[in-house]
Design an enzyme around this catalytic site. Structure first.
Site, PDB file in Angstrom:
ATOM      1  N   HIS A 252      -2.333  49.320   4.610  1.00 50.35           N
ATOM      2  CA  HIS A 252      -2.464  50.749   4.913  1.00 50.35           C
ATOM      3  C   HIS A 252      -1.206  51.487   4.472  1.00 50.35           C
ATOM      4  CE1 HIS A 252      -5.810  50.015   8.053  1.00 50.35           C
ATOM      5  NE2 HIS A 252      -6.299  50.316   6.859  1.00 50.35           N
TER       6      HIS A 252
ATOM      7  N   HIS B   4     -11.352  52.345  -0.355  1.00 50.94           N
ATOM      8  CA  HIS B   4     -10.286  51.950   0.585  1.00 50.94           C
ATOM      9  C   HIS B   4     -10.315  50.436   0.818  1.00 50.94           C
ATOM     10  CE1 HIS B   4      -7.775  52.412   4.339  1.00 50.94           C
ATOM     11  NE2 HIS B   4      -8.427  51.288   4.647  1.00 50.94           N
ATOM     12  N   GLU B   5     -11.491  49.908   1.141  1.00 52.33           N
ATOM     13  CA  GLU B   5     -11.573  48.483   1.478  1.00 52.33           C
ATOM     14  C   GLU B   5     -11.306  47.610   0.246  1.00 52.33           C
ATOM     15  OE1 GLU B   5     -11.581  47.718   4.492  1.00 52.33           O
ATOM     16  OE2 GLU B   5     -12.137  49.695   5.292  1.00 52.33           O
TER      17      GLU B   5
ATOM     18  N   HIS C 159      -7.765  47.048  -0.037  1.00 48.73           N
ATOM     19  CA  HIS C 159      -7.273  45.951   0.815  1.00 48.73           C
ATOM     20  C   HIS C 159      -7.494  44.607   0.125  1.00 48.73           C
ATOM     21  CE1 HIS C 159      -6.050  48.058   4.348  1.00 48.73           C
ATOM     22  NE2 HIS C 159      -7.241  48.515   4.655  1.00 48.73           N
TER      23      HIS C 159
END
Lengths: 155, 426
Positions: free
Chosen positions: B150, B140-141, B144
């Site tokens: 998101h 997930h990170e 980013h």
């Protein structure tokens, strides 16, 4: 050290000293919505120097002073707060009540990533902004592609 | 400590690079990104090797669906490290955003920059049950850092809230397209592509034929799952892992001679060829006359030059078609010789349906796909589909073996992406 007994440390328990403050009332809910960009996009500066502007100044928000200058009896129940709450409820597939109900509090207390949900980076053009705002529509991907039908098998 | 922070935060090279990317505003412009788990940021809950393994896997999962490679670099100067990861609690690693202790916020990431994990959280390695999967948070990170925000969509890895997962999670179609919007899709030439046919008995004991599609490049390969429009999760893997006894890289061609009386599979590389034993899943060491493999191509396929560019077997004509430069040779397996009037130019034997829309020569791959019931000629990033019988019945004006206009391989076979060689073997 963190307390554990089993050889593989799988039963490790945090000391409990550093517990995150959970959302429990209107004030903490409004801080959550502000912190993660639900009231207005939080500047998320890409450079590491971290010269990020301080998070959205909550005081203006707390005083209940809305753009229209109206004052409200309870500081946190401003239209801005209610609108942000509804947006949060909508995107988290919760009943859109505009009220700080239990389901909403639970959703706010789930483990989450620290990056704001609505953010602007100086580099991001306005176009990216509108993309972020449209719910469920990731940057550029088109929805009409069929989802791969099969559930993921173990790698 | 001050010097460390200056080095971390203000090195000129890094700032210049970031400003360049900020102007573009979207993504990294480099194709190889260096990452490091910084020494001051080890977790106290997992061994260092476990932490590094999880991050290697997390970067590999992104690399499997986008045209970028990631390499762990623990030696170069700090300013040359693109993505720095570290664990901390409360005020940590010179970051301006403090962690909140166990619960709620578990990590954050800076666009094109660093990733911090809250070590007060109970992170766990893959395959352990309770706690927060470090792998899922890391993927997930990293999303980013690569430029994704998101995404509020069930199934997306970029949902802000952590969703426990019973079995392994993978990047779904939409997340793949989202990252490819920023970085483009994966492209590049292949060495050989083929459908591997197996005979199996179904639950009723009937003999059924199944096939799997394989794409080979350099020293690795993917199995392609046609019904899922993606490669097998976890591919590519080294050729040496899956195919015993054949060359470990740069295969020229695979041919499956499949008739009522014969079922032989051959791999070609350079001047040599190998026969592959489908039952025992390894190359034969010798043939029925005791001749050792690999054997010279000229010995078993007289009249065929070597090395070849590619080849395929046509079950209708029972000829193996060998391609070399601008020529194609039809080898009659029953007469064991090149058929009369061959070689021919590829342009004459496979005429272009649209004038000049033709690969001309140096074909990388001749792939007969059972999924599409068609032959495809690959060259570079593109393919030409050979008109099949059904298309000719519908449109008699189409020439025999006509080549339809070229298309990008990545538009029909999705997300076939390399990973850095350091991540090939996990």
């Amino acid at each position: 050290e963190k307390l554990f007994h089993s050889r593989d440390h799988s039963d490790i328990r945090s000391s409990g000293l550093h517990q995150a403050e959970l959302v429990s009332d209107l004030l903490s809910a409004q801080q959550y919505l502000s912190k993660y960009g639900w009231t207005e996009p939080v500047p998320w500066d890409p450079s590491r120097s971290g010269d990020i502007e301080p998070l959205e100044d909550i005081s203006r928000f707390q005083q209940g002073i809305h753009d229209s200058g109206q004052e409200f009896a309870e500081p946190t129940k401003t239209p801005l707060f209610i609108e942000a709450l509804k947006k949060f409820q909508k995107l988290n597939n919760l009943p859109i009540t505009g009220k700080l109900d239990e389901a909403t509090i639970n959703a706010m207390n789930k483990p989450r990533c620290g990056v704001p949900d609505n953010q602007t980076t100086k580099a991001r053009s306005a176009e990216a902004q509108t993309l972020l705002k449209s719910p469920g529509n990731p940057v550029g991907s088109s929805e009409n592609m069929n989802m791969s039908p099969n559930p993921p098998k173990i790698r | 400590k001050k010097r460390f922070l200056d080095m971390l935060m203000y090195s000129n090279k890094y700032k210049k690079e970031q400003e360049e990317l900020q102007k573009a505003g979207k993504a990294f412009s480099k194709k190889l990104l260096k990452w490091r788990l910084i020494g001051e940021g080890y977790s106290s809950q997992l061994s260092i090797n476990e932490q590094r393994y999880v991050f290697r896997l997390a970067f590999r999962m992104w690399s499997e669906v986008m045209p970028l490679d990631f390499e762990e670099d623990n030696t170069s100067p700090f300013s040359q490290i693109d993505i720095r990861l570290g664990f901390g609690t409360g005020r940590h690693l010179g970051c301006t955003r403090t962690f909140d202790g166990s619960g709620q916020e578990f990590a954050h990431a800076w666009f094109l920059g660093d990733i911090h994990f809250d070590d007060d959280e109970h992170f766990t390695a893959p395959n352990s049950d309770n706690g927060i999967s470090l792998l899922k948070v890391a993927v997930h990170e990293i999303g980013h850092v690569l430029g994704l925000s998101h995404i509020h969509r069930t199934g997306s890895i970029m949902q802000p809230n952590y969703i426990p997962q019973e079995s392994g999670f993978e990047l779904d179609w939409s997340d793949r397209k989202a990252i490819q919007t920023l970085y483009g899709s994966c492209e590049g030439p292949f060495d050989t592509v083929f459908d591997w046919v197996r005979m199996e008995r179904n639950q009723y004991g009937e003999l059924v034929v199944r096939y799997n599609s394989y794409f080979f490049r350099n020293s690795w390969y993917w199995m392609y799952e046609n019904r899922n429009n993606r490669t097998r999760y976890g591919d590519p893997i080294p050729i040496s892992t899956g195919w015993q006894g054949i060359p470990v890289q740069n295969i020229d061609a695979f041919v499956h001679v499949w008739t009522w009386t014969r079922d032989s599979r051959y791999f070609f590389k350079g001047a040599l060829f190998w026969r592959y034993d489908s039952e025992n899943d390894k190359a034969y060491s010798q043939d029925t006359q005791g001749r050792r493999y690999p054997r010279p191509i000229y010995e078993a396929f007289p009249g065929v030059p070597s090395p070849i560019d590619t080849a395929f077997f046509d079950r209708r004509t029972q000829h193996i078609y060998f391609f070399r430069d601008v020529l194609v040779y039809a080898f009659d397996i029953n007469r064991n010789q090149v058929a009369p009037s061959f070689p021919k130019t590829i342009t004459s034997f496979f005429p272009a349906v649209v004038p000049n829309n033709h690969p001309k020569g140096s074909i990388d791959v001749a792939y007969y796909s059972y999924m599409h019931s068609s032959l495809f000629l690959f060259k570079g990033k593109e393919f030409w589909k050979v008109v099949n019988e059904k298309e000719r019945r519908n449109n008699p004006s189409l020439p025999l073996n006509g080549l339809l206009p070229k298309r990008a391989i990545s538009e029909q076979w999705f997300d076939i992406c390399n990973v850095h060689t350091s991540l090939l073997k996990m």
